[in-house]
Write a protein that holds these residues in place. Structure first.
Motif, PDB file in Angstrom:
ATOM      1  N   ARG A 257       2.944  -0.530   9.139  1.00 40.95           N
ATOM      2  CA  ARG A 257       3.569  -1.139  10.305  1.00 40.95           C
ATOM      3  C   ARG A 257       4.793  -1.867   9.763  1.00 40.95           C
ATOM      4  N   PRO A 258       5.751  -2.247  10.595  1.00 37.90           N
ATOM      5  CA  PRO A 258       6.925  -2.938  10.067  1.00 37.90           C
ATOM      6  C   PRO A 258       6.538  -4.146   9.214  1.00 37.90           C
ATOM      7  N   GLY A 259       6.970  -4.162   7.963  1.00 33.21           N
ATOM      8  CA  GLY A 259       6.689  -5.272   7.068  1.00 33.21           C
ATOM      9  C   GLY A 259       5.424  -5.157   6.264  1.00 33.21           C
ATOM     10  N   LEU A 260       4.644  -4.089   6.473  1.00 38.35           N
ATOM     11  CA  LEU A 260       3.393  -3.952   5.729  1.00 38.35           C
ATOM     12  C   LEU A 260       3.089  -2.478   5.492  1.00 38.35           C
ATOM     13  N   ALA A 261       2.861  -2.129   4.219  1.00 35.52           N
ATOM     14  CA  ALA A 261       2.441  -0.783   3.842  1.00 35.52           C
ATOM     15  C   ALA A 261       1.084  -0.878   3.160  1.00 35.52           C
ATOM     16  N   VAL A 262       0.184   0.061   3.500  1.00 39.69           N
ATOM     17  CA  VAL A 262      -1.154   0.085   2.932  1.00 39.69           C
ATOM     18  C   VAL A 262      -1.441   1.479   2.390  1.00 39.69           C
ATOM     19  N   VAL A 263      -1.929   1.543   1.149  1.00 41.97           N
ATOM     20  CA  VAL A 263      -2.315   2.806   0.518  1.00 41.97           C
ATOM     21  C   VAL A 263      -3.709   2.620  -0.069  1.00 41.97           C
ATOM     22  N   VAL A 264      -4.590   3.588   0.179  1.00 37.83           N
ATOM     23  CA  VAL A 264      -5.904   3.573  -0.440  1.00 37.83           C
ATOM     24  C   VAL A 264      -6.005   4.792  -1.354  1.00 37.83           C
ATOM     25  N   THR A 265      -6.485   4.574  -2.562  1.00 39.33           N
ATOM     26  CA  THR A 265      -6.533   5.650  -3.552  1.00 39.33           C
ATOM     27  C   THR A 265      -7.870   6.388  -3.511  1.00 39.33           C
ATOM     28  N   GLU A 266      -7.885   7.525  -4.183  1.00 42.66           N
ATOM     29  CA  GLU A 266      -9.095   8.336  -4.274  1.00 42.66           C
ATOM     30  C   GLU A 266     -10.237   7.557  -4.925  1.00 42.66           C
TER      31      GLU A 266
END
Length: 297
Positions: A257-266
């Motif tokens: 979302r604007p201002g926030l990035a989220v990544v989850v790994t394997e």
């Protein structure tokens, strides 16, 4: 579950949340649905919510009154207000594999590709369900778009005697789709954006994509995380750049979302970036299949 090792104290967290807003991040895993408290780039406490078991997909609907989280699980569809406890709801879909849609209606795909649309009230109680159509091998749903083995489809909500209809909009072997402002699709041959038809952005094996408003977007191509800069209006290859996570692990699920990035790994590590570099926390779960961000409190 325990808080992150670099988490701030409870008192500090309250002050920080008042200044920057807390967001709940929901992660779909083979153990269950994990809810993680995130405030800015601080990763706080996390816990399993809803029924235990395999969660295949998760989506958040930022409705005007009460935002809702929906999870496609091996036990059926679970829905509830964000921050609460999702519960099983009967929408006539016994084996959901993907969930998404718009704030007005939830789209649910089952294992044989049948796509249904459901409306729910503020506590997640179903108020109506109808069948839309079928997509071969559904992999993801975002907004009106549905990705599957036979390409990308769009749910058309224009009033007709039959209600919503499903329209093929091209491509093949679509693995993921994003629908914020500029539609994006991750396929076996690359990453595409929707201009005058689907336009190629990055060639390669694209497995995940997400987008927020104002041009912010992330994608995974050939196992590498790529970022599209906020405010950039060019969607060709030159507008994407590789970005390194703080852990040497393969990214599999993305949300933004604007201002926030989220990544989850394997490997089950949650990585967040709010403008001051990536922070991360191992969640101790495996079989990650999706992630979604609730509106900030």
């Amino acid at each position: 579950m325990a808080p992150a090792d670099d988490d701030i104290s409870i008192d500090e967290k309250r002050v920080y949340a008042e200044n920057t807003g807390r967001s709940d991040v929901y992660v779909a895993t083979e153990t269950g649905l994990v809810r993680v408290a995130v405030s800015g780039d601080k990763v706080g406490t996390f816990e399993l919510v809803g029924d235990r078991g395999v969660v295949r997909d998760v989506a958040v609907f930022a409705r005007q009154r009460v935002p809702v989280v929906a999870a496609a699980t091996e036990h059926g569809l679970y829905v509830g207000p964000t921050g609460g406890e999702p519960r099983s709801v009967d929408v006539g879909v016994e084996d959901p594999v993907a969930v998404g849609g718009t704030d007005a209606a939830i789209s649910i795909a089952d294992a044989d590709g049948t796509l249904s649309r459901a409306t729910v009230d503020d506590d997640g109680t179903p108020t109506g369900t109808h069948r839309v159509g079928r997509v071969d091998g559904v992999t993801a749903i975002a907004g009106p778009f549905v990705a599957g083995r036979d390409g990308v489809h769009r749910v058309d909500d224009e009033p007709t005697e039959r209600g919503s209809t499903l329209v093929s909009v091209g491509l093949d072997d679509a693995r993921d789709v994003a629908a914020a402002e500029m539609p994006l699709a991750a396929t076996a041959t690359g990453l595409y954006w929707l201009g005058n038809g689907w336009m190629p952005a990055i060639e390669g094996d694209a497995t995940a994509v997400t987008a927020a408003r104002e041009g912010a977007a992330l994608a995974v191509v050939d196992g590498q995380l790529l970022a599209h800069e906020t405010g950039e209006t060019d969607w060709s290859a030159v507008a994407w750049a590789g970005t390194a996570l703080p852990v040497d692990e393969r990214p599999v699920a993305l949300a933004a979302r604007p201002g926030l990035a989220v990544v989850v790994t394997e490997a089950g590590t949650l990585c967040v970036e709010a403008g001051d570099g990536w922070r991360h926390q191992a969640l101790g779960v495996s079989g990650v299949s999706g992630v979604a961000i609730a509106p900030a409190e």
